[in-house]
Design a protein around this motif. Structure first.
Motif, PDB file in Angstrom:
ATOM      1  N   ALA A 198      14.328   6.746  -3.032  1.00 55.41           N
ATOM      2  CA  ALA A 198      12.954   6.490  -3.464  1.00 55.41           C
ATOM      3  C   ALA A 198      12.900   5.109  -4.109  1.00 55.41           C
ATOM      4  O   ALA A 198      13.782   4.754  -4.899  1.00 55.41           O
ATOM      5  CB  ALA A 198      12.490   7.558  -4.443  1.00 55.41           C
ATOM      6  N   GLN A 199      11.875   4.339  -3.780  1.00 56.22           N
ATOM      7  CA  GLN A 199      11.692   2.991  -4.313  1.00 56.22           C
ATOM      8  C   GLN A 199      10.352   2.912  -5.043  1.00 56.22           C
ATOM      9  O   GLN A 199       9.324   3.345  -4.521  1.00 56.22           O
ATOM     10  CB  GLN A 199      11.723   1.956  -3.179  1.00 56.22           C
ATOM     11  N   LEU A 200      10.363   2.356  -6.244  1.00 52.37           N
ATOM     12  CA  LEU A 200       9.140   2.212  -7.020  1.00 52.37           C
ATOM     13  C   LEU A 200       8.374   0.966  -6.602  1.00 52.37           C
ATOM     14  O   LEU A 200       8.947   0.009  -6.074  1.00 52.37           O
ATOM     15  CB  LEU A 200       9.464   2.122  -8.511  1.00 52.37           C
ATOM     16  N   GLU A 201       7.067   0.979  -6.866  1.00 50.68           N
ATOM     17  CA  GLU A 201       6.271  -0.219  -6.665  1.00 50.68           C
ATOM     18  C   GLU A 201       6.249  -1.006  -7.970  1.00 50.68           C
ATOM     19  O   GLU A 201       6.460  -0.466  -9.050  1.00 50.68           O
ATOM     20  CB  GLU A 201       4.851   0.121  -6.232  1.00 50.68           C
ATOM     21  N   LYS A 202       5.995  -2.304  -7.847  1.00 53.25           N
ATOM     22  CA  LYS A 202       5.905  -3.150  -9.029  1.00 53.25           C
ATOM     23  C   LYS A 202       4.465  -3.552  -9.252  1.00 53.25           C
ATOM     24  O   LYS A 202       3.777  -3.998  -8.324  1.00 53.25           O
ATOM     25  CB  LYS A 202       6.794  -4.382  -8.874  1.00 53.25           C
ATOM     26  N   SER A 203       3.993  -3.404 -10.474  1.00 54.94           N
ATOM     27  CA  SER A 203       2.606  -3.734 -10.778  1.00 54.94           C
ATOM     28  C   SER A 203       2.439  -5.237 -10.944  1.00 54.94           C
ATOM     29  O   SER A 203       3.411  -5.990 -11.040  1.00 54.94           O
ATOM     30  CB  SER A 203       2.184  -3.029 -12.080  1.00 54.94           C
ATOM     31  N   LYS A 204       1.203  -5.684 -11.018  1.00 57.31           N
ATOM     32  CA  LYS A 204       0.929  -7.108 -11.214  1.00 57.31           C
ATOM     33  C   LYS A 204       1.362  -7.576 -12.592  1.00 57.31           C
ATOM     34  O   LYS A 204       1.470  -8.786 -12.830  1.00 57.31           O
ATOM     35  CB  LYS A 204      -0.558  -7.384 -11.008  1.00 57.31           C
ATOM     36  N   VAL A 206       6.286   5.859  -7.548  1.00 54.40           N
ATOM     37  CA  VAL A 206       7.059   5.771  -6.309  1.00 54.40           C
ATOM     38  C   VAL A 206       6.188   5.173  -5.205  1.00 54.40           C
ATOM     39  O   VAL A 206       5.054   5.605  -4.979  1.00 54.40           O
ATOM     40  CB  VAL A 206       7.581   7.160  -5.888  1.00 54.40           C
ATOM     41  N   ASP A 207       6.744   4.184  -4.521  1.00 50.98           N
ATOM     42  CA  ASP A 207       6.027   3.507  -3.438  1.00 50.98           C
ATOM     43  C   ASP A 207       6.456   4.039  -2.073  1.00 50.98           C
ATOM     44  O   ASP A 207       5.622   4.317  -1.212  1.00 50.98           O
ATOM     45  CB  ASP A 207       6.291   2.005  -3.508  1.00 50.98           C
ATOM     46  N   THR A 208       7.771   4.189  -1.866  1.00 50.17           N
ATOM     47  CA  THR A 208       8.281   4.671  -0.576  1.00 50.17           C
ATOM     48  C   THR A 208       9.450   5.623  -0.780  1.00 50.17           C
ATOM     49  O   THR A 208      10.157   5.556  -1.796  1.00 50.17           O
ATOM     50  CB  THR A 208       8.760   3.503   0.323  1.00 50.17           C
ATOM     51  N   ILE A 209       9.648   6.488   0.199  1.00 55.63           N
ATOM     52  CA  ILE A 209      10.824   7.350   0.257  1.00 55.63           C
ATOM     53  C   ILE A 209      11.426   7.200   1.653  1.00 55.63           C
ATOM     54  O   ILE A 209      10.744   7.423   2.654  1.00 55.63           O
ATOM     55  CB  ILE A 209      10.480   8.828  -0.019  1.00 55.63           C
ATOM     56  N   LYS A 210      12.694   6.796   1.704  1.00 59.65           N
ATOM     57  CA  LYS A 210      13.391   6.582   2.974  1.00 59.65           C
ATOM     58  C   LYS A 210      14.605   7.501   3.071  1.00 59.65           C
ATOM     59  O   LYS A 210      15.069   8.040   2.064  1.00 59.65           O
ATOM     60  CB  LYS A 210      13.839   5.124   3.096  1.00 59.65           C
ATOM     61  N   LYS A 215       3.323   5.429  -0.298  1.00 61.94           N
ATOM     62  CA  LYS A 215       2.161   5.625  -1.165  1.00 61.94           C
ATOM     63  C   LYS A 215       0.889   5.108  -0.491  1.00 61.94           C
ATOM     64  O   LYS A 215      -0.186   5.675  -0.657  1.00 61.94           O
ATOM     65  CB  LYS A 215       2.405   4.912  -2.495  1.00 61.94           C
ATOM     66  N   ASN A 216       1.019   4.004   0.238  1.00 59.47           N
ATOM     67  CA  ASN A 216      -0.096   3.461   1.030  1.00 59.47           C
ATOM     68  C   ASN A 216      -1.360   3.180   0.227  1.00 59.47           C
ATOM     69  O   ASN A 216      -2.476   3.345   0.728  1.00 59.47           O
ATOM     70  CB  ASN A 216      -0.463   4.408   2.182  1.00 59.47           C
ATOM     71  N   THR A 217      -1.192   2.805  -1.007  1.00 63.62           N
ATOM     72  CA  THR A 217      -2.347   2.399  -1.818  1.00 63.62           C
ATOM     73  C   THR A 217      -1.968   1.167  -2.603  1.00 63.62           C
ATOM     74  O   THR A 217      -0.801   0.807  -2.707  1.00 63.62           O
ATOM     75  CB  THR A 217      -2.782   3.502  -2.814  1.00 63.62           C
TER      76      THR A 217
END
Length: 401
Positions: free
Chosen positions: A345-351, A358-362, A383-385
């Motif tokens: 699982a990879q997190l997204e980074k905010s501005k 979590v942004d993606t799961i591979k 997450k697609n948002t």
């Protein structure tokens, strides 16, 4: 003016951080017996290594099944151990999951505890947190399923649980039903929030229901009720102050015996990986998959049991994935390498530069071949948002009548 506003924002963030630190003294651990808290690393990743169907026996005295004739004279359980050691060294997972049939008790050993020590040794020696659930063969020796789990929870670095602390509320069936909460990395506003939820379930062994003798067991209503309650509670925690998040954190389920829905996939175009045997699932569909769809949180169900199936296929937004058999004593297929499954699982980074949800799961698989091949990398969920992590505060407007 801008400088004053910046100082105010910084002061607010620091104040909230201090509040969170104070709240941590009241934080209820997911591991009531003193286990360590799992969290994403500083790179915003969390990697899980799934090991299924080791079928460990006596060690070097235990022969291999379904290997080439020239390998038989020197092949044993130690090949399974070596495979795990090289994979742990290569992948460096954050958590290791043994997803059932860890030992092969039937006519194999009169000291299953010793076999478990050997099976779990690579994980224990690595110092990496690990957990285990039971398959249909683990109890076929000198220990019951309950005593097996009680033994497993006491082993070094094990975060396994016999059952959740609130099991008595549901009169929960089986042993080894529990939830693991993966929290945000150090420095993230989500440091004290579970942003990835893992559900370990005991799928049983064989049912004793009249008319279904020697058929495989299923996830019972009591277990589904516990899952639903836990899932709803985690959703509530995810949305509450501080730093309330939208929606629910993604979840993953680990269950040894595959649900009947795994049997729906037979075409290569429907899956990533292969099917080489039928799905040996329970004769009764207890509705657990329907419950998962209704909750909308779980993105993947990971099973073992059918050693020479290793595919992932999606059904109603949920990925149904086999691990493939890892152990050399369990049955396999000559020329088809033993394997394990990795999920990351990879997190997204905010501005603002913080790690967010979590942004993606591979997922991918590692083979015990000459090259220690990595195959079938695929995206399971995104997450697609573009929603940003909520690090602000607002007071809702209450309509006046």
């Amino acid at each position: 003016m801008e400088g004053t506003r910046s100082r105010f924002v910084l002061s607010s963030v620091l104040s909230v951080s201090l509040i969170c630190l104070c709240l941590s003294t009241c934080h209820v651990s997911a591991y009531p017996f003193g286990g360590r808290q799992l969290r994403f690393n500083n790179d915003g990743r969390f990697k899980i290594l799934q090991i299924s169907d080791l079928h460990y026996g006596f060690g070097k005295e235990t022969p291999c099944s379904d290997v080439a004739p020239e390998e038989k004279p020197y092949c044993s359980d130690l090949n399974s151990t070596a495979f795990l050691q090289r994979t742990i060294a290569s992948e460096k997972p954050d958590l290791i999951v043994f997803s059932g049939d860890n030992v092969y008790g039937l006519c194999e050993t009169s000291d299953v505890a010793k076999s478990m020590d050997r099976a779990f040794a690579p994980a224990i020696e690595s110092g990496i947190p690990w957990v285990a659930i039971l398959g249909n063969h683990d109890q076929e020796s000198d220990m019951t399923r309950e005593s097996l789990m009680k033994y497993i929870v006491k082993l070094p670095n094990s975060l396994s649980q016999v059952n959740p602390p609130d099991a008595w509320l549901y009169q929960i069936d089986g042993f080894g039903n529990y939830n693991l909460q993966i929290e945000g990395p150090f420095g993230s506003p989500l440091f004290f929030k579970s942003i990835l939820n893992l559900y370990m379930l005991d799928g049983g062994s064989y049912t004793d229901l009249k008319g279904f003798i020697y058929e495989y067991d299923w996830v019972k209503t009591s277990q589904q009720n516990w899952y639903e309650h836990t899932s709803k509670w985690l959703e509530m925690e995810h949305k509450r102050w501080p730093f309330p998040q939208n929606g629910t954190a993604p979840g993953l389920v680990y269950l040894h015996i595959p649900m009947p829905e795994f049997a729906l996939f037979n075409k290569s175009t429907e899956m990533t990986g292969v099917r080489q045997e039928r799905t040996c699932s329970p004769p009764i569909n207890s509705g657990f998959f329907t419950k998962l769809v209704e909750r909308g949180e779980v993105k993947g169900v990971f099973s073992g049991h059918d050693h020479v199936n290793d595919f992932c296929a999606e059904l109603h937004g949920i990925n149904l994935c086999y691990a493939g058999g890892a152990g050399y004593h369990g049955y396999g297929k000559v020329g088809w390498a033993r394997r394990v499954r990795v999920v990351e699982a990879q997190l997204e980074k905010s501005k603002y530069g913080y790690w967010g949800p979590v942004d993606t799961i591979k997922t991918w698989k590692r083979l015990d071949d000459k090259n220690h091949s990595l195959i079938d990398t695929q995206l399971l969920w995104s997450k697609n948002t573009t929603d940003e992590i909520n690090i602000g505060f607002s007071c809702p407007t209450i309509p006046q009548h």
